[in-house]
Design a protein around this motif. Structure first.
Motif, mmCIF file in Angstrom:
data_model
loop_
_atom_site.group_PDB
_atom_site.id
_atom_site.type_symbol
_atom_site.label_atom_id
_atom_site.label_comp_id
_atom_site.label_asym_id
_atom_site.label_seq_id
_atom_site.Cartn_x
_atom_site.Cartn_y
_atom_site.Cartn_z
ATOM 1 N N MET A 16 0.845 -1.198 0.000
ATOM 2 C CA MET A 16 0.000 0.000 0.000
ATOM 3 C C MET A 16 0.881 1.249 0.000
ATOM 4 S SD MET A 16 -3.119 0.769 2.493
ATOM 5 C CE MET A 16 -2.176 0.048 3.796
ATOM 6 N N ASP A 17 0.622 2.110 -0.931
ATOM 7 C CA ASP A 17 1.390 3.327 -1.097
ATOM 8 C C ASP A 17 1.319 4.214 0.141
ATOM 9 O OD1 ASP A 17 1.546 5.483 -4.034
ATOM 10 O OD2 ASP A 17 3.064 4.531 -2.792
ATOM 11 N N ARG A 41 3.181 -0.195 7.965
ATOM 12 C CA ARG A 41 2.776 -0.850 9.206
ATOM 13 C C ARG A 41 4.005 -1.521 9.787
ATOM 14 N NH1 ARG A 41 -3.150 -2.730 8.779
ATOM 15 N NH2 ARG A 41 -3.875 -1.619 6.961
ATOM 16 N N GLN A 45 -12.843 -10.538 -0.601
ATOM 17 C CA GLN A 45 -11.804 -9.556 -0.872
ATOM 18 C C GLN A 45 -10.757 -10.213 -1.769
ATOM 19 O OE1 GLN A 45 -9.861 -8.017 2.645
ATOM 20 N NE2 GLN A 45 -9.118 -6.213 1.561
ATOM 21 N N GLY A 57 -6.815 -6.515 -3.042
ATOM 22 C CA GLY A 57 -7.163 -5.706 -1.879
ATOM 23 C C GLY A 57 -8.581 -5.184 -1.890
ATOM 24 N N PRO A 61 -12.680 -5.020 -1.997
ATOM 25 C CA PRO A 61 -13.827 -5.851 -1.630
ATOM 26 C C PRO A 61 -14.808 -5.881 -2.799
ATOM 27 C CG PRO A 61 -13.983 -3.686 -0.570
ATOM 28 C CD PRO A 61 -12.771 -3.650 -1.466
ATOM 29 N N PRO A 121 -5.012 6.002 -1.262
ATOM 30 C CA PRO A 121 -4.767 4.562 -1.024
ATOM 31 C C PRO A 121 -5.010 4.156 0.421
ATOM 32 C CG PRO A 121 -2.704 5.730 -1.388
ATOM 33 C CD PRO A 121 -3.799 6.709 -1.667
ATOM 34 N N LYS A 144 -8.724 3.762 0.851
ATOM 35 C CA LYS A 144 -9.173 2.577 0.129
ATOM 36 C C LYS A 144 -8.905 1.314 0.938
ATOM 37 C CE LYS A 144 -9.115 1.198 -4.447
ATOM 38 N NZ LYS A 144 -8.521 1.030 -5.758
ATOM 39 N N ALA A 145 -7.717 1.272 1.535
ATOM 40 C CA ALA A 145 -7.352 0.098 2.330
ATOM 41 C C ALA A 145 -8.207 0.011 3.587
ATOM 42 C CB ALA A 145 -5.867 0.163 2.698
ATOM 43 N N GLU A 167 -11.218 1.238 4.010
ATOM 44 C CA GLU A 167 -12.578 0.885 3.594
ATOM 45 C C GLU A 167 -12.687 -0.626 3.345
ATOM 46 O OE1 GLU A 167 -13.890 1.425 -0.610
ATOM 47 O OE2 GLU A 167 -15.343 2.820 0.234
#
Lengths: 610, 304
Positions: A1-2, A6, A241, A280, A282, B9, B12-13, B15
């Motif tokens: 993810m841009d 984490r 997903q 990623g 849904p 982004p 989006k993640a 959500e």
């Protein structure tokens, strides 16, 4: 993810994890002023003599503040000009290792703290090992408390050498080592003048710039089905997903495990119509034909995942109750849950040396390589290829605790090889030849309840009717096949497993099998039912109250148990779990053996007919 | 100063994660319910639920715990949303508390216990819900930062923070024994900023109280309290005045402090939030009773 990183912080107790993150947030002005005030206020009554105790920003539970330690993972959210971060601050105590694994499962990068005075400790190794196991590929070791040793380069070099050795041992790929002082703030947000000899980046700039993009990502489409959406008869969509790849309207998908194929009619992406959807996202997918799809199925395209029931996996045990070989658990993988048995613990990994140690049990916080058999077909992949289809949980059937997490190493081919050797004379042919339907009649009940007596009388009755039977009881099994087993929990499970396997073989041979064992635990009886198969299994609960059994005391065993001469005697100092799903329950009080057999025959009649 | 990407982004993640969690609960739990507090987080939750199950309506009821002290505009908004989307909206009030005249002015912490915590417990027990969605976020407060997405409650509906079930990857263990229940927080990983940016991106309808407007208020104990009806009695020396205020969180009007603001568009609110120097819970009078550990105590007792 841009843009979002984490990461977790871990390492041994008191190496300063919470303090480091607290200080970073404080220095980078990433906390609100009311939290800052509350922090300064709390510190005044804390243990650092009025100096700001940065760890208080993260240790949020009362028990944590009282004991000055971190018990559970704390998540913090912050954003700098360059990047957004979610950090999981994890506990260092061995007791709470499982909470550390929780944090590791969501992270892309680990910051592992090492006290420069102590160097690499057991917990450092354990945490590094768990991080690597959970799929973390980027490691930053922060060598902390440099201020305590006057920022000497030689001390840092010593610690770094140990770290590099550990990294090589475990096979860590991207490793950065930074000297810091969490309490004083050296090399936390900016390069410290106290350590001019260090030429690398400070921690925060490192975190802002490190790239964690996956190089070789799978492009094959995979989507585990979460749920079927059926608002009315006209719409049937499959919610899930996308775990990898992409999907387009018109694509032909394979539904696993069945292998059926269908084409995509329409795609809803987060509730909105779309021509395509990607990793990623849904989605709700509708298909062009009616195929059997439910929760737990996997939709795939391109390289298909494995379908099978046997695999080898690394397991991290998290339950206070240890893992026993042969015990049945609920296994959760993707969106599928079914029962599974840990057939064999191949070896345990010593947290300190990394050596393999033989084991039959696995205790909390230990790691082992195990062979696992699921009760049905699973759709899976090795964890290194797919986190979504390679990571799983084992859940205790009774307590519902999450007992373990595991990552799949590789499928076991054994079951496929075995099923390939189909014999020409099938169970059905034998059935026809013998003129009977094979069945296992499983008696359960207290010692002295009358299991063997009734089973014996029932066998005579069946024999009289021309049926081919075999009676298994303690005498002919415990003294032969199972004479190497004692009464430990693992042995008890294994005892029942072998009996069930033998009964199944005899069923395959066409025989009607009667078994008469106390089999006090529901789990074991369920396991036997699973091995033998519901269609051939009849459980009979011989319902005789304890005082009646004790009054009979044919073998004098209750007497001995009451005198404490027999440990673990069912009904006296070991429990009997009364079955709630037995097909037949027969009360013996006030009934003759003959009457009991008559009653059972009545109930069994339908099952015995061809 | 704020650049708004159409395709943020991070949003989006977040959500996708929330939708995944909602679907898991509906697929696995026997009797789910969505707690609906009418605030901005609830608006986001409702929006996500509509998306997650479309074209099906959210396959669970919504539950609002009405203390009888909510802002009038909140109640109107609740009823309008329920009608607009055809939701099954359950409203529960602790009638015992009402009979005893429990109110936020005279009863302080006891008011929250009786009219919120106790009312919630009563409602969950009455309907036998096994899983309840809440809009809690980990960035709100320190004990929340430690809570799992699936948070288990024993048969007394209490939280046991020292013994939380391990939660790994996206594999949620939803098994519970009879009498136990689960609180589920799909917005766990969202921050206040994410909420506002998402509301703007998706154009989600929220209670007008979030936008600055001239409102009748009094200044009390360092808070700006809106005079929403005549049950609010002025203390000696207090004076009702009209000022441009808005609310960062919504709850019972006597316990919800507003802030001086002229932000009357979403863009202005997002701009103010990005530059905020205090956390949003400072405007909640209730969290401050009992020092920094008060939220954990409440949660152990069953508060959401």
């Amino acid at each position: 993810m841009d843009g979002l990183l984490r990461f977790i912080t871990c390492g041994s107790v008191d190496d300063g994890k919470s303090t480091l993150i607290g200080h970073m947030l404080y220095d980078a002005k990433l906390i609100f002023t009311d939290q800052e005030q509350s922090l300064e206020l709390d510190s005044k009554v804390g243990s650092r003599g009025g100096k700001v105790d940065y760890s208080l920003l993260l240790d949020g539970l009362m028990a944590e503040r009282e004991q000055g330690i971190t018990i559970d993972v704390a998540y913090r959210y912050f954003t700098t000009d360059k990047r957004s971060f979610i950090v999981a601050d994890t506990p260092g105590h061995e007791e709470y290792t499982r909470n550390m694994a929780v944090g590791a499962s969501f992270a892309e990068l680990a910051v592992i703290l090492v006290d420069v005075a102590h160097g690499v400790m057991i917990q450092t190794k354990r945490h590094a090992r768990i991080c690597a196991l959970m799929g973390i590929k980027h490691f930053c070791f922060a060598v902390n408390k440099m201020d305590m040793l006057q920022y000497r380069k030689s001390e840092f070099i010593k610690a770094e050498r140990e770290i590099r050795k550990l990294a090589a041992e475990i096979g860590l790929e991207n490793v950065t080592v930074i000297p810091v002082s969490a309490t004083e703030g050296d090399n936390v947000t900016s390069h410290s003048p106290n350590m001019p000899w260090y030429e690398g980046k400070a921690l925060l700039p490192y975190l802002e710039t490190v790239s964690v993009d996956e190089e070789a990502e799978s492009v094959s489409f995979i989507m585990p089905v979460q749920r079927v959406c059926r608002p009315d008869m006209s719409f049937r969509g499959f919610e899930g997903q996308i775990e990898s790849g992409e999907v387009r309207a018109g694509d032909e998908l394979t539904i696993l495990p069945s292998g059926e194929k269908a084409c995509v009619s329409s795609i809803l992406r987060a509730g909105e119509e779309a021509d395509a959807a990607h990793k990623g996202e849904p989605v709700t997918i509708t298909l062009d034909r009616d195929v059997d799809v439910s929760r737990g199925c996997v939709m795939a395209k391109g390289k298909l995942p494995h379908v099978g029931s046997l695999f080898t996996a690394q397991v991290i045990w998290m339950d206070d109750v240890p893992l026993s070989q042969g015990k049945s658990y609920l296994l959760r993988l993707g969106t599928k849950t079914l029962s599974a048995t840990v057939m064999k613990i191949k070896y345990k990994v010593d947290a300190d040396s990394g050596e393999w140690v033989a084991a039959t049990r696995l205790h909390k916080n230990e790691i082992a390589l195990c062979d696992i058999a699921a009760s049905g077909e699973l759709v899976f992949d090795p964890f290194k290829d797919s986190k979504a289809l390679g990571g799983f949980l084992l859940i205790d059937r009774v307590t519902y605790q999450t007992s373990a997490c595991g990552i799949i190493e590789h499928p076991l081919r054994r079951d496929e090889n075995l099923t390939l050797q189909q014999t020409d004379i099938t169970r059905e042919l034998r059935m026809t030849q013998m003129g009977q339907k094979p069945l296992t009649i499983w008696f359960t009940g207290l010692s002295g309840s009358g299991k063997s007596t009734i089973a014996n009388a029932l066998e005579k009755r069946l024999y009289g009717l021309g049926r081919h039977t075999m009676l298994l009881d303690g005498d002919n099994v415990r003294m032969g096949l199972n004479k190497n087993l004692g009464f430990e929990p693992e042995d008890r499970i294994e005892n029942i497993r072998r009996i069930a396997e033998v009964a199944r073989l005899m069923n395959d041979a066409g025989l009607i099998v009667l078994t008469a064992f106390i089999s006090p635990y529901d789990d074991d009886r369920k396991n036997a039912r699973a091995i033998i198969g519901c269609e051939s299994f009849v459980e009979i609960f011989v319902d005789t109250p304890l005082d009646v059994c004790e009054g009979r005391d044919v073998k004098g065993l209750y007497n001995k148990a009451r005198e404490n001469e027999i440990p673990n005697f069912t009904g006296v100092n070991s429990p009997y779990e009364v079955p709630d799903d037995a097909e037949i329950s027969v009360s013996t009080v006030g009934r003759t053996v003959e009457e009991c057999v008559n009653y059972i025959m009545e109930c069994l009649w339908e099952r015995l007919r061809i | 100063m704020i650049t708004m990407k159409n395709n943020n982004p991070t949003l989006k993640a977040l959500e996708a994660e929330a939708i995944y969690i909602m679907r898991e609960v509906v697929a696995e739990c026997e009797k789910p319910v969505m707690l609906y507090s009418i605030g901005k987080d609830s608006s986001v939750m409702l929006h996500l639920a509509l998306k997650a199950f479309y074209p099906e309506k959210p396959p669970f009821p919504f539950l609002h715990i009405d203390t009888t002290w909510k802002f009038h505009e909140m109640i109107e908004f609740r009823d309008r949303m329920a009608e607009k989307y055809g939701l099954e909206m359950l409203v529960y009030t602790n009638e015992d508390g009402v009979r005893q005249g429990i109110n936020p002015f005279d009863h302080g912490a006891a008011y929250t216990d009786i009219m919120k915590t106790e009312a919630l417990k009563q409602a969950l027990a009455k309907y036998g819900f096994t899983a309840a969605f809440g809009g809690g976020r980990r960035d709100e407060e320190k004990s929340r930062a430690k809570e799992r997405v699936f948070s288990f409650r024993n048969s007394a509906q209490a939280w046991e923070p020292k013994n939380q079930r391990p939660e790994l990857w996206k594999l949620y263990n939803t098994y519970i024994h009879k009498g136990e229940s689960i609180r589920v927080f799909p917005l766990s990983n969202w921050t206040e900023k994410d909420i506002w940016q998402y509301i703007r991106q998706e154009d989600i309808e929220i209670v007008p109280l979030y936008f600055a407007k001239v409102r009748p208020v009094v200044h009390r104990d360092g808070n700006i309290i809106m005079v929403d009806d005549d049950r609010m009695k002025l203390r000696p020396g207090e004076e009702k005045c009209h000022e441009s205020v808005r609310f960062r969180t919504l709850g019972c009007y006597p316990l919800t402090g507003g802030i001086m603001s002229t932000a009357d568009t979403l863009d202005d609110i997002v701009a103010e939030t990005l530059g905020a120097v205090t956390s949003e819970r400072t405007s909640r009078v209730i969290d401050k009773d009992g020092g920094s550990a008060s939220m954990e105590k409440r949660k152990r007792e069953g508060y959401f």
